[in-house]
Design an enzyme around this catalytic site. Structure first.
Site, PDB file in Angstrom:
ATOM      1  CB  ALA A  58      -0.887   0.018   1.243  1.00 26.75           C
ATOM      2  CE1 TYR A 123      -3.766   3.811   2.852  1.00 30.26           C
ATOM      3  CE2 TYR A 123      -5.322   4.249   4.636  1.00 30.26           C
ATOM      4  CZ  TYR A 123      -4.463   3.388   3.976  1.00 30.26           C
ATOM      5  OH  TYR A 123      -4.303   2.094   4.433  1.00 30.26           O
ATOM      6  CE  LYS A 127      -5.591  -0.150   1.500  1.00 29.58           C
ATOM      7  NZ  LYS A 127      -4.499  -1.121   1.143  1.00 29.58           N
TER       8      LYS A 127
HETATM    9  N1  LIG Z   1      -0.441  -0.018   9.072  1.00 26.38           N
HETATM   10  C1  LIG Z   1      -1.700   0.158   9.453  1.00 26.38           C
HETATM   11  O1  LIG Z   1      -1.967   0.700  10.525  1.00 26.38           O
HETATM   12  C2  LIG Z   1      -2.828  -0.317   8.575  1.00 26.38           C
HETATM   13  C3  LIG Z   1      -4.151  -0.140   8.998  1.00 26.38           C
HETATM   14  C4  LIG Z   1      -5.189  -0.605   8.187  1.00 26.38           C
HETATM   15  C5  LIG Z   1      -4.887  -1.247   6.987  1.00 26.38           C
HETATM   16  N2  LIG Z   1      -3.578  -1.404   6.605  1.00 26.38           N
HETATM   17  C6  LIG Z   1      -3.269  -2.074   5.341  1.00 26.38           C
HETATM   18  O2  LIG Z   1      -2.556  -3.242   5.667  1.00 26.38           O
HETATM   19  C7  LIG Z   1      -1.632  -3.557   4.624  1.00 26.38           C
HETATM   20  C8  LIG Z   1      -0.270  -3.885   5.231  1.00 26.38           C
HETATM   21  O3  LIG Z   1       0.196  -2.799   5.989  1.00 26.38           O
HETATM   22  P1  LIG Z   1       1.611  -2.828   6.718  1.00 26.38           P
HETATM   23  O4  LIG Z   1       1.465  -2.001   7.947  1.00 26.38           O
HETATM   24  O5  LIG Z   1       2.118  -4.228   6.820  1.00 26.38           O
HETATM   25  O6  LIG Z   1       2.479  -2.023   5.671  1.00 26.38           O
HETATM   26  P2  LIG Z   1       4.058  -1.946   5.515  1.00 26.38           P
HETATM   27  O7  LIG Z   1       4.751  -2.463   6.726  1.00 26.38           O
HETATM   28  O8  LIG Z   1       4.360  -0.565   5.057  1.00 26.38           O
HETATM   29  O9  LIG Z   1       4.320  -2.979   4.334  1.00 26.38           O
HETATM   30  C9  LIG Z   1       3.955  -2.720   3.030  1.00 26.38           C
HETATM   31  C10 LIG Z   1       4.963  -3.365   2.121  1.00 26.38           C
HETATM   32  O10 LIG Z   1       4.557  -3.081   0.774  1.00 26.38           O
HETATM   33  C11 LIG Z   1       5.691  -2.744   0.040  1.00 26.38           C
HETATM   34  N3  LIG Z   1       5.355  -1.874  -1.072  1.00 26.38           N
HETATM   35  C12 LIG Z   1       4.849  -0.612  -1.016  1.00 26.38           C
HETATM   36  N4  LIG Z   1       4.674  -0.130  -2.253  1.00 26.38           N
HETATM   37  C13 LIG Z   1       5.079  -1.115  -3.104  1.00 26.38           C
HETATM   38  C14 LIG Z   1       5.142  -1.221  -4.499  1.00 26.38           C
HETATM   39  N5  LIG Z   1       4.788  -0.206  -5.302  1.00 26.38           N
HETATM   40  N6  LIG Z   1       5.576  -2.388  -5.056  1.00 26.38           N
HETATM   41  C15 LIG Z   1       5.964  -3.417  -4.262  1.00 26.38           C
HETATM   42  N7  LIG Z   1       5.960  -3.373  -2.929  1.00 26.38           N
HETATM   43  C16 LIG Z   1       5.516  -2.228  -2.355  1.00 26.38           C
HETATM   44  C17 LIG Z   1       6.615  -2.029   1.001  1.00 26.38           C
HETATM   45  O11 LIG Z   1       7.914  -2.137   0.496  1.00 26.38           O
HETATM   46  P3  LIG Z   1       9.027  -1.026   0.818  1.00 26.38           P
HETATM   47  O12 LIG Z   1       9.556  -1.408   2.148  1.00 26.38           O
HETATM   48  O13 LIG Z   1      10.003  -1.184  -0.305  1.00 26.38           O
HETATM   49  O14 LIG Z   1       8.318   0.300   0.794  1.00 26.38           O
HETATM   50  C18 LIG Z   1       6.366  -2.809   2.294  1.00 26.38           C
HETATM   51  O15 LIG Z   1       7.286  -3.865   2.422  1.00 26.38           O
HETATM   52  C19 LIG Z   1      -1.694  -2.371   3.661  1.00 26.38           C
HETATM   53  O16 LIG Z   1      -2.514  -2.725   2.574  1.00 26.38           O
HETATM   54  C20 LIG Z   1      -2.363  -1.267   4.438  1.00 26.38           C
HETATM   55  O17 LIG Z   1      -3.110  -0.398   3.616  1.00 26.38           O
HETATM   56  C21 LIG Z   1      -2.544  -0.962   7.382  1.00 26.38           C
END
Ligand SMILES: NC(=O)c1ccc[n+]([C@@H]2O[C@H](COP(=O)([O-])OP(=O)(O)OC[C@H]3O[C@@H](n4cnc5c(N)ncnc54)[C@H](OP(=O)(O)O)[C@@H]3O)[C@@H](O)[C@H]2O)c1
Length: 286
Positions: A58, A123, A127
């Site tokens: 994301a 955002y 989504k």
């Molecule tokens: N974090 C929250 O509080 C939260 C809450 C509700 C929903 N979500 C959803 O949950 C999901 C997982 O979140 P998370 O917290 O695990 O996120 P995260 O730790 O930021 O992990 C996202 C991963 O996606 C990779 N990524 C981003 N853009 C990319 C691209 N263009 N191509 C390939 N890889 C890419 C990032 O790689 P890089 O390290 O290279 O950037 C990162 O490893 C997301 O869909 C988010 O919208 C998150």
């Protein structure tokens, strides 16, 4: 099952790997396939020919999305449509992650999968667009909305996670103000990963809410972090009005795991128990 795990280095991606042991998981990072490079992503996935494409990527720097809507829609919507089409062509299941922010927070009762989304910021709108594209185009999909993620890998996209940010601020003896008028359910990525693994072993496709149980404000969450970890912190509550951010956030985005409960698959623990487990994992001796 062969599972292509996209976003493998993220905090959810990290915890999905042990949760999915027993399957043939192929972890993919941005280096392997940047999802905004539609052609390369298709090539990589076609070569792998997985049974499941699991997308955790994301662009979720919520405030930055206000200034970069093209990037937000590219990653959170158009790339998701590309993955959907690839999944269809490979006869694979798509599992995609979405967010509590699709809701406007006007409710005072937990939102179920049947509640009407009404996003407040770029955002959240990007989504929700991703969700709609999956629902419109995917043949076999799981769409999982979650909330307030934290995990040992830290959020790659945001640079750390809320728990670590709070602890670091306290250790620097900073005065910490946290909003006390946004109610959420902080969710430990280990618990989310476990439930994702559970639904993936079924064919009950569709939309799911998946968070830990209970709810709290961000201030209450910060207070619990310091209580459980025994850290003295100069913490006080503030309001969204005083702590202004470029993106408007919902005041209440608590999700009910209604579908999981209906299927008898909800084993989510209370957010406080999950937080305790996280803090223990981060410092086992402490
Ligand atoms: N974090 C929250 O509080 C939260 C809450 C509700 C929903 N979500 C959803 O949950 C999901 C997982 O979140 P998370 O917290 O695990 O996120 P995260 O730790 O930021 O992990 C996202 C991963 O996606 C990779 N990524 C981003 N853009 C990319 C691209 N263009 N191509 C390939 N890889 C890419 C990032 O790689 P890089 O390290 O290279 O950037 C990162 O490893 C997301 O869909 C988010 O919208 C998150």
């Amino acid at each position: 099952m062969k599972i292509a795990l996209i976003g493998a280095k993220g905090q959810l991606g990290h915890d999905l790997q042990p949760a999915l042991r027993g399957h043939d998981v192929v972890p993919l990072t941005r280096k392997d396939a940047d999802v905004t490079d539609f052609g390369r992503t298709r090539g990589v996935l076609a070569d792998l020919s997985p049974n499941v494409i699991l997308n955790t990527t994301a662009y979720h720097r919520v405030d930055d999305c206000e200034d970069r809507p093209e990037l937000a829609f590219h990653v959170n919507a158009l790339a998701v449509l590309n993955l959907t089409r690839i999944a269809n062509d490979l006869d694979a299941v798509l599992l995609h992650i979405s967010t509590d922010y699709v809701f406007d927070g006007h409710s005072r009762e937990p939102y179920t999968e049947r509640s009407q989304p009404s996003p407040l910021n770029v955002y959240a709108t990007s989504k929700l667009s991703g969700e709609f594209l999956v629902r419109a185009a995917a043949k076999k999909y799981f769409l999982v909305r979650t909330c307030g993620l934290y995990g040992v890998a830290g959020s790659q996209g945001k640079g750390g996670n809320f728990v670590e940010t709070m602890i670091a601020k306290a250790r620097r003896h900073e005065s910490i103000r946290v909003v006390n008028d946004q109610t959420v359910t902080p969710t430990y990525t280990v618990d989310l990963a476990h439930h994702i693994a559970r639904i993936l072993s079924t064919t009950h496709y569709g939309l799911y809410h998946m968070t830990n149980e209970g709810c709290c404000t961000w201030y209450e969450f910060a207070k619990a972090i310091f209580e459980i970890s025994g850290i003295n912190a100069d913490l006080s509550p503030t309001t969204s009005e005083l702590y202004k951010t470029p993106a408007i956030r919902p005041r209440y985005s608590v999700l009910e795991n209604a579908r999981l409960k209906q299927l008898g698959l909800n084993e989510m623990r209370h957010w406080r128990d999950a937080l305790r487990a996280y803090l223990k994992e981060k410092s086992p001796g402490g």
